[in-house]
Enzyme design. Sequence first.
Site, PDB file in Angstrom:
ATOM      1  N   ARG A 167      58.656  35.444   5.308  1.00 40.31           N
ATOM      2  CA  ARG A 167      58.919  34.275   5.882  1.00 40.31           C
ATOM      3  C   ARG A 167      57.284  33.197   7.254  1.00 40.31           C
ATOM      4  NH1 ARG A 167      61.685  33.371  10.007  1.00 40.31           N
ATOM      5  NH2 ARG A 167      63.541  33.638   9.112  1.00 40.31           N
TER       6      ARG A 167
ATOM      7  N   TYR B 145      51.871   7.498  -1.359  1.00 42.44           N
ATOM      8  CA  TYR B 145      52.587   8.371  -2.135  1.00 42.44           C
ATOM      9  C   TYR B 145      54.185   7.801  -1.396  1.00 42.44           C
ATOM     10  CZ  TYR B 145      54.670  12.223  -3.963  1.00 42.44           C
ATOM     11  OH  TYR B 145      55.793  12.538  -4.776  1.00 42.44           O
TER      12      TYR B 145
ATOM     13  N   ASP C 178      45.889  12.640   4.341  1.00 41.94           N
ATOM     14  CA  ASP C 178      46.123  13.071   3.152  1.00 41.94           C
ATOM     15  C   ASP C 178      45.831  13.337   2.368  1.00 41.94           C
ATOM     16  OD1 ASP C 178      47.405  13.443   0.968  1.00 41.94           O
ATOM     17  OD2 ASP C 178      49.267  13.086   1.199  1.00 41.94           O
TER      18      ASP C 178
ATOM     19  N   LYS D  56      48.937  19.647  -6.728  1.00 46.04           N
ATOM     20  CA  LYS D  56      47.621  18.235  -8.009  1.00 46.04           C
ATOM     21  C   LYS D  56      46.877  19.109  -7.636  1.00 46.04           C
ATOM     22  CE  LYS D  56      51.302  16.697  -6.682  1.00 46.04           C
ATOM     23  NZ  LYS D  56      51.642  15.234  -5.897  1.00 46.04           N
TER      24      LYS D  56
END
Length: 393
Positions: free
Chosen positions: A58, A111, A183, A208
């Site tokens: 982590r 978005y 973004d 994406k």
Amino acid sequence: MNGSVRGPGKGADGFDTRAIHAGQAPEPAYGAVAVPIYQTSTFAQRGVGEHSGFEYSRSGNPTRTALETCLAALEGGATGLAFASGLAAEDCLARVVCRPGDHVILPADAYGGTFRLFANVLDRWGLAYTAVQLADLPAVRAAIRPETRLIWCETPTNPLLGIADIAALAALAREAGALLAVDNTFASPYLQRPLELGADVVVHSTTKYLGGHSDVVGGALVVGDAAFGERLAYHQNAMGAVAGPFDAWLVLRGVKTLGVRMQRHCANARLVAEALAAHPAVGLALWPGLPSHPGHEVASRQMSDFGGMVSCRLRGGEAAALDVCRRTRLFTLAESLGGVESLIEHPGRMTHASAAGSPLEVPADLVRLSVGIETGADLVADLVGALDGAAAG
Ligand SMILES: *Cc1c(COP(=O)(O)O)cnc(C)c1O
């Protein structure tokens, strides 16, 4: 840290060289050319507190570090951080930068998931927001309050492909004592590098274009300031929504071909946008590369090409839009974008359904296309056929 895995990431190398080599020096034990998938939760220590630079996955994992180093090199930043999804990256950023009582400016066609995060999750955490058309700089200035901490920019926007002037917004943010987050999911760092234009932080859904093959969900943050990067890394570990080793590896594999994929995405999008603009069933074709697009001039300045996303509004309204979505053969009806295969969707009923009734509601006659890297003429023929069929009823 583990220098052999991180690699030198030389700033002087070209974009495609960085995509293939930054953070990805051959692995030292056996010389594996591909970064190994370090599928392990923990790392053996030689003695108490004596470790190789990694203790627990982590906090850090070599496969993830390779991706983070590469993403920082591609965006021209000091620090990259890879998350379990784009929204996990957004949540981490918002809660590191903002405190309860702060205010955020969101794009009026953000978005859908970004809007939902701020409107339905972070609102209960005490964050207020105003949705503004970012292309309208006086409106952005008017929306700034003393407690505005963050201006959130998407450009091109999803799904209307609006263009915001990153450098102008960076100047406004600086003046207001706020940070500018961009973004950069739609453009990818191959086409647009917001940090070079004055942004403080770049956000990605690596799901994406960076991943590029519709086979992984991931997110990233890249910042130019290393101290800011350390604060984000602290919270990335404390909040825990990290990218797993295999997911990091898939994105890293995708990133290697980002440049050549984006070139084809852009070339195909041009063919599709021009065909849509010429078709009688289409009321409006939206692609920043069309000279008629209101953001064309700004996009020409801040992007090296215009991207693979194209939207259009149908003269026949929602019924025609839904019909076109049913009729394509190569464009698969699906949410998401940025993969090698072409996708079609109806934002009003699909990706942006949660924005219904809000200032971010999208037109019902809108169809969004993620133009893939198939043979361009095949994509045009598929769409024209679907439009002809829809117009004929
Ligand atoms: C998909 C997407 C996101 C959210 O990313 P996930 O990986 O789905 O969490 C954020 N911004 C934009 C522009 C996107 O397309």
